[in-house]
Design a protein around this motif. Structure first.
Motif, mmCIF file in Angstrom:
data_model
loop_
_atom_site.group_PDB
_atom_site.id
_atom_site.type_symbol
_atom_site.label_atom_id
_atom_site.label_comp_id
_atom_site.label_asym_id
_atom_site.label_seq_id
_atom_site.Cartn_x
_atom_site.Cartn_y
_atom_site.Cartn_z
ATOM 1 N N ALA A 1 16.717 62.687 74.628
ATOM 2 C CA ALA A 1 16.180 62.649 73.270
ATOM 3 C C ALA A 1 15.330 61.400 73.083
ATOM 4 C CB ALA A 1 17.312 62.657 72.246
ATOM 5 N N HIS A 2 14.226 61.560 72.319
ATOM 6 C CA HIS A 2 13.482 60.387 71.862
ATOM 7 C C HIS A 2 14.388 59.689 70.844
ATOM 8 C CE1 HIS A 2 10.075 62.352 73.659
ATOM 9 N NE2 HIS A 2 9.173 61.552 73.122
ATOM 10 N N ALA A 3 14.630 58.418 71.055
ATOM 11 C CA ALA A 3 15.485 57.680 70.114
ATOM 12 C C ALA A 3 15.145 56.199 70.175
ATOM 13 C CB ALA A 3 16.961 57.889 70.457
ATOM 14 N N GLY A 4 15.070 55.594 68.987
ATOM 15 C CA GLY A 4 14.787 54.164 68.949
ATOM 16 C C GLY A 4 13.336 53.825 69.238
ATOM 17 N N GLU A 5 12.430 54.770 68.971
ATOM 18 C CA GLU A 5 10.992 54.467 69.019
ATOM 19 C C GLU A 5 10.639 53.860 67.660
ATOM 20 O OE1 GLU A 5 8.437 57.938 69.253
ATOM 21 O OE2 GLU A 5 6.720 56.787 70.008
ATOM 22 N N GLU A 6 10.810 54.655 66.601
ATOM 23 C CA GLU A 6 10.700 54.128 65.236
ATOM 24 C C GLU A 6 12.070 54.120 64.556
ATOM 25 O OE1 GLU A 6 7.744 56.359 63.051
ATOM 26 O OE2 GLU A 6 6.109 55.131 63.868
ATOM 27 N N GLY A 7 12.964 54.969 65.035
ATOM 28 C CA GLY A 7 14.286 55.100 64.417
ATOM 29 C C GLY A 7 15.203 53.925 64.763
ATOM 30 N N PRO A 8 16.242 53.711 63.949
ATOM 31 C CA PRO A 8 17.146 52.566 64.102
ATOM 32 C C PRO A 8 18.143 52.754 65.255
ATOM 33 C CG PRO A 8 17.914 53.976 62.348
ATOM 34 C CD PRO A 8 16.609 54.571 62.814
ATOM 35 N N PRO A 9 18.833 51.665 65.645
ATOM 36 C CA PRO A 9 19.852 51.769 66.693
ATOM 37 C C PRO A 9 20.880 52.863 66.423
ATOM 38 C CG PRO A 9 19.424 49.466 66.219
ATOM 39 C CD PRO A 9 18.638 50.263 65.200
ATOM 40 N N TYR B 1 20.436 55.776 65.565
ATOM 41 C CA TYR B 1 19.978 57.041 66.162
ATOM 42 C C TYR B 1 20.274 57.056 67.662
ATOM 43 C CZ TYR B 1 17.219 58.462 61.999
ATOM 44 O OH TYR B 1 16.799 58.854 60.758
ATOM 45 N N LEU B 2 20.237 55.880 68.284
ATOM 46 C CA LEU B 2 20.579 55.800 69.709
ATOM 47 C C LEU B 2 22.065 56.070 69.921
ATOM 48 C CD1 LEU B 2 18.237 52.861 70.367
ATOM 49 C CD2 LEU B 2 18.403 54.718 71.994
ATOM 50 N N TRP B 3 22.890 55.491 69.060
ATOM 51 C CA TRP B 3 24.338 55.771 69.148
ATOM 52 C C TRP B 3 24.596 57.270 69.005
ATOM 53 C CZ3 TRP B 3 27.702 52.383 71.024
ATOM 54 C CH2 TRP B 3 27.481 51.012 70.842
ATOM 55 N N GLU B 4 23.908 57.887 68.041
ATOM 56 C CA GLU B 4 24.086 59.333 67.843
ATOM 57 C C GLU B 4 23.646 60.126 69.069
ATOM 58 O OE1 GLU B 4 23.485 59.874 63.005
ATOM 59 O OE2 GLU B 4 22.357 61.108 64.392
ATOM 60 N N SER C 1 16.933 49.589 70.825
ATOM 61 C CA SER C 1 18.293 49.247 71.273
ATOM 62 C C SER C 1 18.491 47.736 71.293
ATOM 63 C CB SER C 1 18.569 49.821 72.662
ATOM 64 O OG SER C 1 17.670 49.280 73.608
ATOM 65 N N LEU C 2 17.376 47.009 71.478
ATOM 66 C CA LEU C 2 17.474 45.547 71.593
ATOM 67 C C LEU C 2 17.993 44.882 70.325
ATOM 68 C CD1 LEU C 2 14.246 44.683 73.620
ATOM 69 C CD2 LEU C 2 16.597 44.930 74.433
ATOM 70 N N GLU C 3 17.967 45.607 69.217
ATOM 71 C CA GLU C 3 18.469 45.040 67.957
ATOM 72 C C GLU C 3 19.997 45.035 67.898
ATOM 73 O OE1 GLU C 3 16.581 47.222 64.710
ATOM 74 O OE2 GLU C 3 14.702 47.228 65.854
ATOM 75 N N ASP C 4 20.650 45.676 68.869
ATOM 76 C CA ASP C 4 22.105 45.852 68.804
ATOM 77 C C ASP C 4 22.732 45.508 70.164
ATOM 78 O OD1 ASP C 4 24.694 46.834 68.783
ATOM 79 O OD2 ASP C 4 24.190 48.662 67.669
ATOM 80 N N PRO C 5 23.274 44.298 70.312
ATOM 81 C CA PRO C 5 23.812 43.868 71.609
ATOM 82 C C PRO C 5 24.904 44.783 72.150
ATOM 83 C CG PRO C 5 23.634 41.996 70.112
ATOM 84 C CD PRO C 5 23.330 43.221 69.300
ATOM 85 N N ALA C 6 25.730 45.353 71.265
ATOM 86 C CA ALA C 6 26.796 46.252 71.751
ATOM 87 C C ALA C 6 26.184 47.518 72.353
ATOM 88 C CB ALA C 6 27.743 46.613 70.606
ATOM 89 N N LEU C 7 25.097 47.940 71.772
ATOM 90 C CA LEU C 7 24.393 49.121 72.282
ATOM 91 C C LEU C 7 23.764 48.818 73.645
ATOM 92 C CD1 LEU C 7 23.243 51.984 71.885
ATOM 93 C CD2 LEU C 7 21.453 50.982 70.445
ATOM 94 N N VAL C 8 23.139 47.655 73.758
ATOM 95 C CA VAL C 8 22.558 47.251 75.048
ATOM 96 C C VAL C 8 23.651 47.231 76.111
ATOM 97 C CG1 VAL C 8 21.500 45.349 76.334
ATOM 98 C CG2 VAL C 8 20.631 45.955 74.057
ATOM 99 N N ALA C 9 24.812 46.649 75.763
ATOM 100 C CA ALA C 9 25.920 46.565 76.729
ATOM 101 C C ALA C 9 26.337 47.965 77.175
ATOM 102 C CB ALA C 9 27.103 45.826 76.102
#
Ligand code: HPA
Ligand code: ZN
Length: 342
Positions: A201-209, A211-214, A230-238
């Motif tokens: 899925a396209h996610a985190g292009e314009e949408g917030p972190p 959307y990546l979690w979802e 994803s870079l806005e959310d360290p837990a997500l990067v991890a």
């Protein structure tokens, strides 16, 4: 001296065996072919010349691009058109030493105009088979869902694709991101996974972190397209690092759609340094000003990437592909041969 180094690097980049994992085939429609197909099909374009089309490609955001992208694809009407579009793309990227591609197509953008699903997919598959035979480029085809439309439409589209199940690699999700979160498409993604398709899925292009979690938790994606935010959310990067999740990043697209203001500020190098499995791709090369090769060259220069970074990007592309283990091993051999001889 500096110039010699740049030439050296350009030769090194040219010879890298490349894999393109994020390419919308409709976004590879060059203005010249757009005119030819308009003439062939009796479609009137709101432009008088190729130059006028190119000049119109200035976008303040994703939606401004999408409006022209859907307008442009209206010239595609027959199986032959889809073949010619795909063949032209493959011939162009063969010159960039592209060795494997996994491409998206947007069937809803065509069936809603009355073009039969069969003509769209058969035309693309014909050209992909030729690309393998004539150019040695292996490939996979990903059916992408237009997220601004209801999930019911997506389910019907997946249904229409069932006779082609064995010739499809996966299911993707594109179009207007904000306001259309991955959670809108849980059922169609579940169905695709049950069919054994890879899902992305396209996610985190314009949408917030979020959307990546979802995309990870609800759609259970095998790969993420873009993922910059994803870079806005360290837990997500991890999480993405731990899972070894491939992110298909598109630098010139990000510049043209103002996801970044300046290529020297592009997060690609930071993403690499964080251990994210990022790859370089062109997204919609005819609209964003460059093939995958041009994306590699542009980031190498803007971010001052060295050979190790560039080799890692190419390796990530091979490892992130959904090809057979044999094909991936062969491509890694090609990469290692290039690294030892240049
Ligand atoms: N983002 C979302 N949808 C798209 C894109 C993109 O870059 N290209 C074609 N459809
Ligand atoms: Zn895209």
């Amino acid at each position: 001296m500096e110039q010699a180094r740049q030439t050296d690097l350009a030769v090194f980049i040219q010879g890298l065996p490349k894999v393109e994992l994020h390419l919308h085939i409709e976004g590879s429609l060059e203005p010249e072919l757009m005119f030819e197909l308009a003439r062939r099909n009796g479609v009137t374009l709101p432009y008088d010349s190729v130059e006028e089309i190119r000049a119109a490609y200035q976008f303040a955001n994703l939606q401004e691009f999408l409006d022209l992208y859907y307008q442009g694809m209206a010239v595609l009407r027959t199986r032959q058109d889809f073949h010619d579009l795909t063949r032209a793309y493959l011939e162009r990227v063969a010159q960039d030493n592209v060795r494997h591609v996994e491409i998206f197509f947007d069937p809803q953008g065509h069936t809603e105009r009355g073009v039969p699903f069969t003509d769209v997919i058969e035309g693309i598959l014909d050209a992909l088979a030729e690309g393998e035979r004539d150019l040695g480029i292996s490939s996979g085809l990903v059916l992408s869902i237009l997220r601004h439309l209801p999930e019911e439409d997506a389910l019907k589209t997946l249904e229409a694709a069932l006779p082609y199940r064995d010739r499809l690699l996966g299911l993707g999700l594109d179009s207007s991101e904000v306001g259309h979160p991955p959670s809108k498409f849980i059922r169609v993604f579940e169905k695709a996974r049950d069919l054994g398709l890879k899902v992305m899925a396209h996610a985190g292009e314009e949408g917030p972190p979020a959307y990546l979690w979802e995309a990870l938790d609800l759609l259970k994606v095998d790969r993420v397209d873009h993922g910059n935010r994803s870079l806005e959310d360290p837990a997500l990067v991890a999480r993405l690092v731990t899972e070894g999740m491939t992110l298909t990043v598109c630098p010139l697209s990000n510049l043209k759609l103002r996801v970044v203001n300046d290529l020297t500020k592009h997060p690609l190098k930071s993403m690499l340094d964080l251990g994210l499995k990022v790859t370089v791709n062109s997204d919609d090369p005819s609209y964003f000003g460059g093939t995958i090769g041009e994306n590699y060259r542009a980031v190498a220069q803007a971010l001052d990437l060295g050979r190790d970074d560039l080799a890692q990007l190419a390796r990530n592309g091979i490892e992130g592909a959904f090809s057979t283990p044999e094909r991936k091993a062969a491509l890694l051999d090609e990469l290692n041969a290039h690294l030892t001889t240049s």
